[in-house]
Design an enzyme around this catalytic site. Structure first.
Site, PDB file in Angstrom:
ATOM      1  CD  GLU A   1     -30.995 -17.409  -6.031  1.00 18.74           C
ATOM      2  OE1 GLU A   1     -32.471 -16.508  -5.496  1.00 18.74           O
ATOM      3  OE2 GLU A   1     -31.086 -17.515  -6.778  1.00 18.74           O
TER       4      GLU A   1
ATOM      5  CB  CYS B   1     -28.033 -19.870 -10.474  1.00 17.33           C
ATOM      6  SG  CYS B   1     -29.712 -19.779  -9.812  1.00 17.33           S
TER       7      CYS B   1
ATOM      8  CB  THR C   1     -37.650 -27.310  -9.227  1.00 18.37           C
ATOM      9  OG1 THR C   1     -38.182 -25.963  -8.750  1.00 18.37           O
ATOM     10  CG2 THR C   1     -37.691 -28.000 -10.286  1.00 18.37           C
TER      11      THR C   1
ATOM     12  CB  SER D   1     -36.974 -19.085 -15.229  1.00 15.68           C
ATOM     13  OG  SER D   1     -38.383 -20.157 -14.892  1.00 15.68           O
TER      14      SER D   1
ATOM     15  CG  HIS E   1     -28.204 -22.750 -13.716  1.00 12.57           C
ATOM     16  ND1 HIS E   1     -27.709 -23.082 -12.055  1.00 12.57           N
ATOM     17  CD2 HIS E   1     -29.638 -22.557 -13.731  1.00 12.57           C
ATOM     18  CE1 HIS E   1     -28.951 -22.468 -11.118  1.00 12.57           C
ATOM     19  NE2 HIS E   1     -29.771 -22.174 -12.223  1.00 12.57           N
TER      20      HIS E   1
ATOM     21  CE  LYS F   1     -37.726 -30.481 -21.993  1.00  9.00           C
ATOM     22  NZ  LYS F   1     -38.999 -29.744 -22.006  1.00  9.00           N
TER      23      LYS F   1
ATOM     24  CG  ASN G   1     -31.472 -24.965  -8.635  1.00  5.82           C
ATOM     25  OD1 ASN G   1     -30.023 -24.485  -9.058  1.00  5.82           O
ATOM     26  ND2 ASN G   1     -32.362 -24.150  -9.249  1.00  5.82           N
TER      27      ASN G   1
ATOM     28  CB  SER H   1     -33.841 -15.672 -12.382  1.00  8.31           C
ATOM     29  OG  SER H   1     -34.055 -16.883 -12.916  1.00  8.31           O
TER      30      SER H   1
HETATM   31  N1  ACO Z   1     -43.795 -38.821 -15.608  1.00  8.95           N
HETATM   32  C1  ACO Z   1     -43.093 -38.335 -17.118  1.00  8.95           C
HETATM   33  N2  ACO Z   1     -43.685 -36.707 -17.665  1.00  8.95           N
HETATM   34  C2  ACO Z   1     -44.259 -35.733 -16.466  1.00  8.95           C
HETATM   35  C3  ACO Z   1     -45.263 -36.426 -15.611  1.00  8.95           C
HETATM   36  C4  ACO Z   1     -44.838 -38.077 -15.144  1.00  8.95           C
HETATM   37  N3  ACO Z   1     -45.814 -38.351 -14.752  1.00  8.95           N
HETATM   38  N4  ACO Z   1     -46.089 -35.381 -15.263  1.00  8.95           N
HETATM   39  C5  ACO Z   1     -45.786 -33.853 -16.254  1.00  8.95           C
HETATM   40  N5  ACO Z   1     -44.593 -34.281 -16.860  1.00  8.95           N
HETATM   41  C6  ACO Z   1     -43.447 -33.790 -18.310  1.00  8.95           C
HETATM   42  C7  ACO Z   1     -44.325 -32.837 -18.216  1.00  8.95           C
HETATM   43  O1  ACO Z   1     -44.148 -33.001 -19.434  1.00  8.95           O
HETATM   44  C8  ACO Z   1     -43.012 -31.688 -18.376  1.00  8.95           C
HETATM   45  O2  ACO Z   1     -42.653 -32.130 -19.133  1.00  8.95           O
HETATM   46  P1  ACO Z   1     -41.847 -31.113 -20.512  1.00  8.95           P
HETATM   47  O3  ACO Z   1     -40.958 -30.041 -19.395  1.00  8.95           O
HETATM   48  O4  ACO Z   1     -40.917 -31.737 -21.735  1.00  8.95           O
HETATM   49  O5  ACO Z   1     -42.941 -30.181 -21.274  1.00  8.95           O
HETATM   50  C9  ACO Z   1     -42.730 -31.759 -17.363  1.00  8.95           C
HETATM   51  O6  ACO Z   1     -42.977 -32.482 -16.932  1.00  8.95           O
HETATM   52  C10 ACO Z   1     -42.731 -30.526 -15.773  1.00  8.95           C
HETATM   53  O7  ACO Z   1     -44.527 -31.101 -15.820  1.00  8.95           O
HETATM   54  P2  ACO Z   1     -45.254 -29.187 -16.178  1.00  8.95           P
HETATM   55  O8  ACO Z   1     -46.803 -29.652 -15.435  1.00  8.95           O
HETATM   56  O9  ACO Z   1     -44.435 -28.394 -17.257  1.00  8.95           O
HETATM   57  O10 ACO Z   1     -44.631 -28.021 -15.209  1.00  8.95           O
HETATM   58  P3  ACO Z   1     -45.076 -27.590 -13.639  1.00  8.95           P
HETATM   59  O11 ACO Z   1     -45.863 -27.066 -14.119  1.00  8.95           O
HETATM   60  O12 ACO Z   1     -44.323 -29.307 -13.191  1.00  8.95           O
HETATM   61  O13 ACO Z   1     -43.343 -27.138 -13.460  1.00  8.95           O
HETATM   62  C11 ACO Z   1     -41.220 -26.338 -13.380  1.00  8.95           C
HETATM   63  C12 ACO Z   1     -42.440 -27.045 -13.499  1.00  8.95           C
HETATM   64  C13 ACO Z   1     -41.735 -24.796 -14.535  1.00  8.95           C
HETATM   65  C14 ACO Z   1     -40.123 -26.452 -13.992  1.00  8.95           C
HETATM   66  C15 ACO Z   1     -41.806 -25.381 -11.875  1.00  8.95           C
HETATM   67  O14 ACO Z   1     -40.813 -26.548 -11.284  1.00  8.95           O
HETATM   68  C16 ACO Z   1     -40.862 -24.201 -11.599  1.00  8.95           C
HETATM   69  O15 ACO Z   1     -41.097 -23.220 -11.407  1.00  8.95           O
HETATM   70  N6  ACO Z   1     -39.516 -24.491 -11.224  1.00  8.95           N
HETATM   71  C17 ACO Z   1     -38.940 -23.353 -11.191  1.00  8.95           C
HETATM   72  C18 ACO Z   1     -37.992 -22.224 -12.349  1.00  8.95           C
HETATM   73  C19 ACO Z   1     -36.812 -23.412 -12.654  1.00  8.95           C
HETATM   74  O16 ACO Z   1     -36.247 -23.936 -12.290  1.00  8.95           O
HETATM   75  N7  ACO Z   1     -36.981 -22.236 -13.731  1.00  8.95           N
HETATM   76  C20 ACO Z   1     -35.316 -22.512 -14.349  1.00  8.95           C
HETATM   77  C21 ACO Z   1     -34.798 -22.087 -15.000  1.00  8.95           C
HETATM   78  S1  ACO Z   1     -34.247 -20.016 -13.442  1.00  8.95           S
HETATM   79  C22 ACO Z   1     -33.412 -21.700 -12.376  1.00  8.95           C
HETATM   80  O17 ACO Z   1     -32.706 -22.044 -11.769  1.00  8.95           O
HETATM   81  C23 ACO Z   1     -34.342 -20.573 -10.458  1.00  8.95           C
END
Ligand code: ACO
Length: 468
Positions: free
Chosen positions: A85, A119, A161, A211, A249, A258, A325, A358
């Site tokens: 992509e 992806c 990521t 996502s 993936h 998960k 990724n 996605s």
């Molecule tokens: N110690 C341990 N864990 C922690 C800590 C810490 N200090 N701080 C936060 N965490 C945990 C959270 O509890 C959360 O855990 P959970 O997922 O079990 O609830 C995790 O870390 C992530 O933190 P969040 O605050 O929920 O998420 P954030 O706002 O930082 O965003 C996200 C994470 C949504 C994955 C972001 O990085 C993103 O948008 N990435 C791109 C999209 C993506 O990868 N999507 C997946 C499929 S699509 C694709 O492949 C592109």
């Protein structure tokens, strides 16, 4: 032509940049709580490129290395397809750039172009290659499938990521790793979870939470469709006990943990009265949309799958934790990690594979390892190559992404990055002319492999240049 049997992966290799940033360093730099990226996302390091590398050079390196390491005769390739992509030209395919690697052989009879959907393009390219070999159009030659990306996000929660890397695979009959023919659970729908409508930016628009729910919904659908096909084909019930290893993936490792739990949740919904699922009873009546971010259910599933995850999934996660990724390359970097970790212990085993892009498109399918893969593991030499990378500071990483922002869509420039930040013998971007045509060169090759590489270098007409 006799009907081809045992179609699958004959050879595989991965190209990744030499530079990476450590997630623990990024946590401090970004001012987030310690453990957010390393434990919360489950990531260790993230590969990235400066302005000397683009998707063309990454793919040139991946295909060239595959051909050199496995001594692939350029005439033996009848199809070459790229899944990515990372688009830098709206018309010209990356595949056409890769034809340079075949120029001196005179083989221009190579079918296939690029496939794009977030992806998932690499998986679609792989399915195309297999179907070509199964079809009446097949002429006895092998296919090369290239899958990978440069994954970069703007500053913010998605940035850790990112990642970069490209996997190249040689696909053909009588392979050591074969597809379970006829088994493919597919799920596709129209959703805006991650997309790239802005041609002036390398960054995607992403709704992270959406996502994640899309990814988990795709698992539910692909897994149950795969299960139905398995049960029809083999005449026996399917659940996770039939899977020796599972590869996902991997946008980040926590989602993989998960996802494996999610598959167990699907087993539970199919057989809710099974004694081993008694701790899940209270989650039986939930609507699917109430389960994707249900932390109690997640904890219960993570606890139930702790041991099986360690045995069946963790061995495939090394590269994704180290590179981040790689979008289209991610699923296949997982496969390669599994090969490198388990080697010939895999012979006779089934590997369930889940690929997600996605937008969205996804499928679950499986491989069986039929013969020794020791040669592959030796040639790929993953551990040593990962160890020979260069760790840079978050400041340098951020500066490189800023440089990429300036270079995006730019014409008439010479990249400024030092080529000493590239592995020896790598293709790199030399120049972009005033109408956007790109020229490549190669870094000086110091190892003994320089002799065997000469054939392919001659093919490209490129010379080695000393590190700048
Ligand atoms: N110690 C341990 N864990 C922690 C800590 C810490 N200090 N701080 C936060 N965490 C945990 C959270 O509890 C959360 O855990 P959970 O997922 O079990 O609830 C995790 O870390 C992530 O933190 P969040 O605050 O929920 O998420 P954030 O706002 O930082 O965003 C996200 C994470 C949504 C994955 C972001 O990085 C993103 O948008 N990435 C791109 C999209 C993506 O990868 N999507 C997946 C499929 S699509 C694709 O492949 C592109």
């Amino acid at each position: 032509m006799t009907k081809p049997n045992n179609i699958g992966i004959l050879a595989i290799d991965v190209y990744f940049p030499k530079t990476y940033v450590a997630q623990e360093d990024l946590e401090k730099f970004d001012g987030v709580s310690a453990g957010k990226y390393t434990v919360g996302l489950g990531q260790t390091n993230m590969a990235f490129c400066g302005d000397r590398e683009d998707i063309y050079s990454l793919c040139l390196n991946a295909v060239n290395n595959l051909m050199v390491k496995y001594d692939v005769d350029p005439h033996s390739v009848g199809r070459l397809e790229v899944g990515t992509e990372t688009v830098i030209d709206k018309a010209k395919s990356i595949k056409t750039v890769l034809m340079d690697l075949f120029a001196s052989s005179g083989n221009t009879s190579i079918d296939g172009i690029d496939t794009i959907n977030a992806c998932y393009g690499g998986t679609s390219a792989l399915h195309n290659a297999v179907q070509w070999i199964e079809s009446t159009y097949w002429d006895g030659r092998n296919a090369i499938v290239v899958a990978g990306d440069i994954a970069v996000y703007e500053k913010g929660p998605a940035r850790p990521t990112g990642g970069a890397g490209v996997v190249a695979m040689l696909i053909g009959p009588n392979a050591p790793i074969t597809f379970d023919s006829g088994l493919r659970g597919v799920h596709m729908e129209n959703v805006y979870d991650f997309y790239k409508p802005d041609m002036e930016s390398e960054y995607p628009r992403v709704d992270g939470k959406l996502s994640i729910s899309c990814y988990l919904r795709a698992i539910d659908n692909c897994y149950s469709r795969y299960r139905s096909q398995f049960e029809k084909k083999f005449g026996q019930p399917f659940d996770l006990s039939k899977v020796d290893y599972a590869v996902f993936h991997s946008p980040y490792n926590k989602l993989v943990q998960k996802s494996f739990g999610r598959m167990l949740y699907n087993d539970f919904l199919k057989n809710p009265t099974d004694e081993k699922f008694k701790t899940l009873e209270s989650y039986r009546q939930l609507k699917p949309e109430d389960t994707y971010f249900n932390s109690d259910l997640e904890k219960a599933l993570l606890s139930l799958t702790k041991e099986t995850y360690a045995n069946k999934v963790a061995p495939s996660t090394a590269l994704a934790k180290q590179l981040g990724n790689t979008y289209c390359g991610s699923t296949y970097s997982g496969l390669l990690s599994l090969f490198s970790e388990k080697r010939d212990e895999l012979v006779g085993k089934r590997v369930l594979t889940f690929s997600y892009g996605s937008g969205l498109s996804a499928s679950a399918f499986s491989f069986k390892v039929d013969k020794s893969i020791e040669e592959i593991v030796e040639k790929v030499d993953l551990k040593n190559r990962l160890e020979s990378r260069q760790r840079v500071t978050p400041e340098e990483f951020t500066a490189k992404l800023s440089l990429r922002e300036q270079r995006h869509n730019l014409k008439n420039y010479t990249p400024s990055d030092c080529t000493s930040t590239l592995f020896p013998g790598s293709f790199f971007l030399k120049q972009v002319d005033n109408v956007g045509r790109r020229q490549y060169d190669r870094t000086y090759m110091t190892s003994s492999r320089s002799i065997s590489i000469t054939r392919v270098v001659a093919a490209t007409g490129l010379r080695y240049v000393k590190l700048l």
